[in-house]
Design an enzyme around this catalytic site. Structure first.
Site, PDB file in Angstrom:
ATOM      1  N   PHE A 140       0.858  -1.187   0.000  1.00 46.12           N
ATOM      2  CA  PHE A 140       0.000   0.000   0.000  1.00 46.12           C
ATOM      3  C   PHE A 140       0.889   1.230   0.000  1.00 46.12           C
ATOM      4  O   PHE A 140       1.785   1.364   0.835  1.00 46.12           O
ATOM      5  CB  PHE A 140      -0.903   0.012   1.237  1.00 46.12           C
ATOM      6  CG  PHE A 140      -1.881   1.160   1.235  1.00 46.12           C
ATOM      7  CD1 PHE A 140      -3.098   1.048   0.592  1.00 46.12           C
ATOM      8  CD2 PHE A 140      -1.567   2.352   1.864  1.00 46.12           C
ATOM      9  CE1 PHE A 140      -3.998   2.117   0.572  1.00 46.12           C
ATOM     10  CE2 PHE A 140      -2.449   3.417   1.858  1.00 46.12           C
ATOM     11  CZ  PHE A 140      -3.667   3.299   1.216  1.00 46.12           C
ATOM     12  N   ASP A 225       9.273   2.821   1.175  1.00 47.00           N
ATOM     13  CA  ASP A 225       8.097   3.515   1.686  1.00 47.00           C
ATOM     14  C   ASP A 225       8.070   3.299   3.199  1.00 47.00           C
ATOM     15  O   ASP A 225       7.688   2.242   3.685  1.00 47.00           O
ATOM     16  CB  ASP A 225       6.831   2.960   1.026  1.00 47.00           C
ATOM     17  CG  ASP A 225       5.551   3.581   1.563  1.00 47.00           C
ATOM     18  OD1 ASP A 225       5.593   4.216   2.635  1.00 47.00           O
ATOM     19  OD2 ASP A 225       4.502   3.419   0.919  1.00 47.00           O
ATOM     20  N   LYS A 254       2.871  10.206   8.305  1.00 45.20           N
ATOM     21  CA  LYS A 254       2.234   9.670   9.516  1.00 45.20           C
ATOM     22  C   LYS A 254       2.881  10.199  10.795  1.00 45.20           C
ATOM     23  O   LYS A 254       2.635  11.323  11.197  1.00 45.20           O
ATOM     24  CB  LYS A 254       2.197   8.145   9.458  1.00 45.20           C
ATOM     25  CG  LYS A 254       1.134   7.592   8.494  1.00 45.20           C
ATOM     26  CD  LYS A 254       0.979   6.086   8.634  1.00 45.20           C
ATOM     27  CE  LYS A 254      -0.044   5.496   7.681  1.00 45.20           C
ATOM     28  NZ  LYS A 254      -1.437   5.792   8.019  1.00 45.20           N
TER      29      LYS A 254
END
Length: 405
Positions: A140, A225, A254
């Protein structure tokens, strides 16, 4: 005179686009690892806003940074630079392999920038044929059309028309599957060192080292990532540091802002030069408010005390989950590292992670899922032992509820 708006969960259904299905409760206040809803009910937060609230709710360092910067300067646009952005970039460069930083607002934007950069780097250094990106099943990388297509979950990218091309997917932790796909047309391999949404699946050290070697052999870039794994979540500032594998590009968001929207792409000077003036941008990227908060987050998290504390907290989580599992026998294993853990449901409870998630809320605990078979925990990095144990008592009650039907 404007009538006061009555804020209830029903208002969501009246005024919001229905792409989300939020819980019935509406949180109104948070402090540390605890949250209170409109009715005054208290919850322990093991979800962390999906690995975002790295220092919990209303951490004084972040609150102070926001208040201080809010009275100075909010926004400029990138026609001008600003002091918080430059200080944050310098701290990220000093703490990592990187030499250059690009700021944006989210993990998806950081990945979008990274994917555009690898294509531009390849075009400048080679030719138009070198444009293929290798990613992995169950990965993702965001919800823009480019990032969701690079992501390895077709259910997120299907149904929106023709997808961006030259993107292929190998099997995570299977180096042979990558060898079967890589060629001189490959411009980059994109990988999460621990797959998050795919089920909290750690990359094998040999696998990640093998990706580095394959990229070097085929003149391709390695992109990590670290949107979910970064900024202390695995007990190192970034997860690549656990593996001894250095990427060419790293994306982060995040936990970077501790709840304030901010993202960044980190890379080397040689690679960064291919995003020349005008080739990419972000109106809000690198704004003073976001960067001031993120700087405070980095200053607070990137210390031996906090990073070592993350691993101590992991041990407490694993101990508590083992105790729960000894009684109820619902988990096959616990995967992940630091404060990014996934309790994998065994065959008897496979496909029922949402039931555990909902039961947890019934008992005053916020948890997460990572697919249908994994209950995910991504709390504050500085959550206390008392808060962990209290939260696990509540989770034990939730597990008992599901087991008893």
């Amino acid at each position: 005179m404007t009538a006061e708006i009555q804020v209830t969960r029903a208002l969501f259904d009246d005024v919001m686009v229905p792409n989300y299905a939020p819980a019935k409760l509406i949180p109104v206040k948070g402090q540390g690892a605890r949250v209170w809803d409109q009715e005054g009910r208290e919850y322990i937060d093991f979800a962390g806003g999906i690995a975002v609230s790295s220092l919990g709710h209303c951490h004084p360092a972040l609150v102070n940074a926001l208040k201080t910067q809010a009275e100075k300067l909010w926004h400029l646009s990138n026609v001008l630079t600003n002091e918080p952005a430059l200080r944050l970039a310098k701290k990220l460069v000093d703490a990592t392999f990187a030499e250059k930083v690009y700021f944006c607002n989210s993990g998806a934007e950081a990945n979008e920038a990274a994917f555009k950069l690898v294509r531009r780097w390849a075009l400048d250094n080679f030719d138009e044929s070198k444009q293929e990106i290798i990613s992995f099943g169950k990965s993702f990388h965001g919800r823009t059309f480019f990032t969701v297509t690079v992501g390895g979950q077709a259910s997120y990218s299907d149904g929106f028309g023709p997808k961006p091309g030259a993107i292929v997917h190998a099997e995570f932790n299977n180096l042979d599957s990558v060898k079967a796909l890589i060629s001189d047309k490959t411009c980059a391999i994109v990988v999460e060192p621990i797959q998050g949404e795919g089920g909290i699946i750690p990359g094998d050290a040999a696998f990640l080292k093998g990706l580095r070697e394959l990229c070097d052999q085929h003149n391709a870039l390695l992109v990590f990532d670290e949107v979910q794994t970064g900024v202390g979540r695995t007990g190192q500032l970034y997860a690549y540091m656990n593996y001894g594998v250095t990427p060419d590009i790293l994306t982060t968001a995040k936990s970077l802002g501790g709840g304030f929207p901010v993202g960044a792409m980190l890379t080397t000077t040689a690679i960064a030069q291919h995003l020349k003036v005008g080739t990419h941008g972000s109106t809000y990227g690198g704004n003073p408010l976001a960067c001031a908060v993120a700087e405070a987050a980095i200053d607070t998290i990137n210390t031996p005390e906090v990073l070592e504390g993350v691993l101590k907290n992991e041990a407490i989580f694993r101990e508590c989950l083992a105790t729960i599992n000894a009684e109820h026998k619902v988990f096959a294993e616990v995967r992940g590292k630091g404060m990014l853990l996934g309790a994998v449901l065994n065959e008897q409870y496979k496909g029922r992670s949402r039931e555990f998630f909902l039961a947890a809320a019934d008992h005053g605990l916020f948890a997460l899922v990572a697919g249908t078979d994994v209950v995910r925990f991504a709390p504050s990095l500085v959550i206390t032992e008392a808060e962990i144990r209290e939260g696990m008592k509540r989770f034990a009650s939730a597990v008992a509820q599901v087991v008893k039907g």
